[in-house]
Scaffold this motif. Structure first.
Motif, PDB file in Angstrom:
ATOM      1  N   GLN A  29      -5.178  -2.735 -29.371  1.00 60.50           N
ATOM      2  CA  GLN A  29      -5.587  -2.768 -30.996  1.00 60.50           C
ATOM      3  C   GLN A  29      -7.122  -2.122 -31.459  1.00 60.50           C
ATOM      4  O   GLN A  29      -6.999  -1.528 -32.507  1.00 60.50           O
ATOM      5  CB  GLN A  29      -5.015  -4.227 -31.609  1.00 60.50           C
ATOM      6  CG  GLN A  29      -3.757  -4.097 -31.580  1.00 60.50           C
ATOM      7  CD  GLN A  29      -3.502  -5.615 -32.286  1.00 60.50           C
ATOM      8  OE1 GLN A  29      -4.339  -6.361 -32.531  1.00 60.50           O
ATOM      9  NE2 GLN A  29      -2.059  -5.900 -32.342  1.00 60.50           N
ATOM     10  N   ALA A  30      -7.900  -2.617 -30.418  1.00 57.36           N
ATOM     11  CA  ALA A  30      -9.275  -2.056 -30.810  1.00 57.36           C
ATOM     12  C   ALA A  30      -9.631  -0.579 -30.016  1.00 57.36           C
ATOM     13  O   ALA A  30     -10.704  -0.308 -30.388  1.00 57.36           O
ATOM     14  CB  ALA A  30     -10.128  -3.105 -30.245  1.00 57.36           C
ATOM     15  N   GLY A  31      -8.387  -0.144 -29.507  1.00 56.31           N
ATOM     16  CA  GLY A  31      -8.697   1.169 -28.805  1.00 56.31           C
ATOM     17  C   GLY A  31      -9.325   1.182 -27.747  1.00 56.31           C
ATOM     18  O   GLY A  31     -10.055   2.068 -27.073  1.00 56.31           O
ATOM     19  N   ILE A  32      -9.450  -0.166 -26.881  1.00 60.20           N
ATOM     20  CA  ILE A  32      -9.927  -0.103 -25.757  1.00 60.20           C
ATOM     21  C   ILE A  32      -9.105  -0.682 -24.328  1.00 60.20           C
ATOM     22  O   ILE A  32      -8.163  -1.173 -24.888  1.00 60.20           O
ATOM     23  CB  ILE A  32     -11.217  -1.448 -25.681  1.00 60.20           C
ATOM     24  CG1 ILE A  32     -12.366  -1.027 -26.869  1.00 60.20           C
ATOM     25  CG2 ILE A  32     -11.795  -1.681 -24.632  1.00 60.20           C
ATOM     26  CD1 ILE A  32     -13.165  -2.352 -27.121  1.00 60.20           C
ATOM     27  N   GLN A  33      -9.196   0.209 -23.425  1.00 60.84           N
ATOM     28  CA  GLN A  33      -8.415  -0.353 -22.153  1.00 60.84           C
ATOM     29  C   GLN A  33      -9.110  -0.539 -21.173  1.00 60.84           C
ATOM     30  O   GLN A  33     -10.176   0.185 -20.544  1.00 60.84           O
ATOM     31  CB  GLN A  33      -7.556   0.704 -22.116  1.00 60.84           C
ATOM     32  CG  GLN A  33      -6.304   0.491 -20.875  1.00 60.84           C
ATOM     33  CD  GLN A  33      -5.507   1.507 -20.510  1.00 60.84           C
ATOM     34  OE1 GLN A  33      -5.338   2.564 -21.371  1.00 60.84           O
ATOM     35  NE2 GLN A  33      -4.638   1.373 -19.450  1.00 60.84           N
ATOM     36  N   LEU A  34      -9.038  -1.731 -20.344  1.00 61.42           N
ATOM     37  CA  LEU A  34      -9.787  -1.990 -18.973  1.00 61.42           C
ATOM     38  C   LEU A  34      -9.087  -1.502 -17.882  1.00 61.42           C
ATOM     39  O   LEU A  34      -7.875  -1.509 -18.038  1.00 61.42           O
ATOM     40  CB  LEU A  34     -10.078  -3.542 -19.179  1.00 61.42           C
ATOM     41  CG  LEU A  34     -11.055  -4.055 -20.222  1.00 61.42           C
ATOM     42  CD1 LEU A  34     -11.272  -5.802 -19.940  1.00 61.42           C
ATOM     43  CD2 LEU A  34     -12.345  -3.364 -19.979  1.00 61.42           C
ATOM     44  N   PRO A  35      -9.354  -1.073 -16.877  1.00 61.70           N
ATOM     45  CA  PRO A  35      -8.739  -0.307 -16.132  1.00 61.70           C
ATOM     46  C   PRO A  35      -7.839  -1.420 -15.172  1.00 61.70           C
ATOM     47  O   PRO A  35      -6.841  -0.981 -14.718  1.00 61.70           O
ATOM     48  CB  PRO A  35      -9.707   0.095 -14.960  1.00 61.70           C
ATOM     49  CG  PRO A  35     -11.214  -0.437 -15.344  1.00 61.70           C
ATOM     50  CD  PRO A  35     -11.014  -0.681 -16.887  1.00 61.70           C
ATOM     51  N   ALA A  36      -8.458  -2.774 -15.045  1.00 64.36           N
ATOM     52  CA  ALA A  36      -7.694  -3.771 -14.429  1.00 64.36           C
ATOM     53  C   ALA A  36      -7.749  -5.194 -14.768  1.00 64.36           C
ATOM     54  O   ALA A  36      -8.904  -5.535 -14.810  1.00 64.36           O
ATOM     55  CB  ALA A  36      -8.080  -3.619 -12.815  1.00 64.36           C
ATOM     56  N   MET A  37      -6.688  -5.836 -15.263  1.00 64.43           N
ATOM     57  CA  MET A  37      -6.703  -7.240 -15.571  1.00 64.43           C
ATOM     58  C   MET A  37      -5.671  -7.798 -14.703  1.00 64.43           C
ATOM     59  O   MET A  37      -4.617  -7.462 -14.916  1.00 64.43           O
ATOM     60  CB  MET A  37      -6.537  -7.240 -17.091  1.00 64.43           C
ATOM     61  CG  MET A  37      -7.605  -6.728 -17.769  1.00 64.43           C
ATOM     62  SD  MET A  37      -7.235  -6.504 -19.895  1.00 64.43           S
ATOM     63  CE  MET A  37      -7.078  -8.331 -19.952  1.00 64.43           C
ATOM     64  N   ASP A  38      -5.967  -8.926 -14.102  1.00 66.12           N
ATOM     65  CA  ASP A  38      -5.015  -9.695 -13.173  1.00 66.12           C
ATOM     66  C   ASP A  38      -5.692 -11.196 -13.460  1.00 66.12           C
ATOM     67  O   ASP A  38      -6.336 -11.653 -14.058  1.00 66.12           O
ATOM     68  CB  ASP A  38      -5.076  -9.106 -12.083  1.00 66.12           C
ATOM     69  CG  ASP A  38      -6.287  -9.299 -11.040  1.00 66.12           C
ATOM     70  OD1 ASP A  38      -7.189  -9.739 -11.369  1.00 66.12           O
ATOM     71  OD2 ASP A  38      -6.055  -8.680  -9.995  1.00 66.12           O
ATOM     72  N   ILE A  39      -4.858 -12.035 -12.650  1.00 71.99           N
ATOM     73  CA  ILE A  39      -5.039 -13.271 -12.623  1.00 71.99           C
ATOM     74  C   ILE A  39      -5.395 -13.620 -11.201  1.00 71.99           C
ATOM     75  O   ILE A  39      -4.847 -13.370 -10.275  1.00 71.99           O
ATOM     76  CB  ILE A  39      -3.735 -14.127 -12.986  1.00 71.99           C
ATOM     77  CG1 ILE A  39      -2.960 -13.687 -14.194  1.00 71.99           C
ATOM     78  CG2 ILE A  39      -3.864 -15.695 -12.890  1.00 71.99           C
ATOM     79  CD1 ILE A  39      -4.048 -13.761 -15.479  1.00 71.99           C
ATOM     80  N   ARG A  40      -6.621 -14.707 -10.990  1.00 73.77           N
ATOM     81  CA  ARG A  40      -7.057 -15.284  -9.904  1.00 73.77           C
ATOM     82  C   ARG A  40      -6.803 -16.567  -9.757  1.00 73.77           C
ATOM     83  O   ARG A  40      -7.113 -17.414 -10.801  1.00 73.77           O
ATOM     84  CB  ARG A  40      -8.573 -14.912  -9.949  1.00 73.77           C
ATOM     85  CG  ARG A  40      -8.789 -13.441  -9.910  1.00 73.77           C
ATOM     86  CD  ARG A  40      -8.410 -12.687  -8.803  1.00 73.77           C
ATOM     87  NE  ARG A  40      -8.566 -11.195  -8.679  1.00 73.77           N
ATOM     88  CZ  ARG A  40      -9.365 -10.640  -8.180  1.00 73.77           C
ATOM     89  NH1 ARG A  40     -10.435 -11.123  -7.484  1.00 73.77           N
ATOM     90  NH2 ARG A  40      -9.458  -9.443  -8.234  1.00 73.77           N
ATOM     91  N   THR A  41      -6.351 -17.090  -8.988  1.00 70.68           N
ATOM     92  CA  THR A  41      -6.169 -18.751  -8.640  1.00 70.68           C
ATOM     93  C   THR A  41      -6.705 -19.017  -7.188  1.00 70.68           C
ATOM     94  O   THR A  41      -6.905 -18.193  -6.552  1.00 70.68           O
ATOM     95  CB  THR A  41      -4.822 -19.217  -8.665  1.00 70.68           C
ATOM     96  OG1 THR A  41      -4.107 -18.427  -7.609  1.00 70.68           O
ATOM     97  CG2 THR A  41      -4.059 -18.699  -9.988  1.00 70.68           C
TER      98      THR A  41
END
Length: 79
Positions: A29-41
């Motif tokens: 919505q702010a016009g920003i896209q990160l190339p990779a977002m994931d979950i780490r455990t």
């Protein structure tokens, strides 16, 4: 910390998935896209039913994207 392969959707991982999705939506919505977002455990041994925590991993971003993030955060603080 290393991602756990095939981590079951426990309450901690679901919480992190929900947070990741909410952050991705807000950034979009702010016009920003990160190339990779994931979950780490953490690695969970056979005795543990659930990972004690899960983290949203934001990956890396370019300098221009970092500046956009800083601008959006600053506007949110002062706006």
């Amino acid at each position: 910390m290393t991602p756990t392969p095939h981590t079951p959707h426990t309450s901690k991982t679901q919480e992190a998935l929900d947070a990741r999705d909410a952050l991705a939506t807000a950034l979009t919505q702010a016009g920003i896209q990160l190339p990779a977002m994931d979950i780490r455990t953490p690695w969970v041994d056979d005795r543990e039913v659930e990972a004690p925590y899960a983290l949203v991993h934001l990956g890396v971003c370019s300098a221009p994207v970092a500046h956009l993030l800083a601008d959006v955060i600053t506007k949110g603080i002062t706006g």
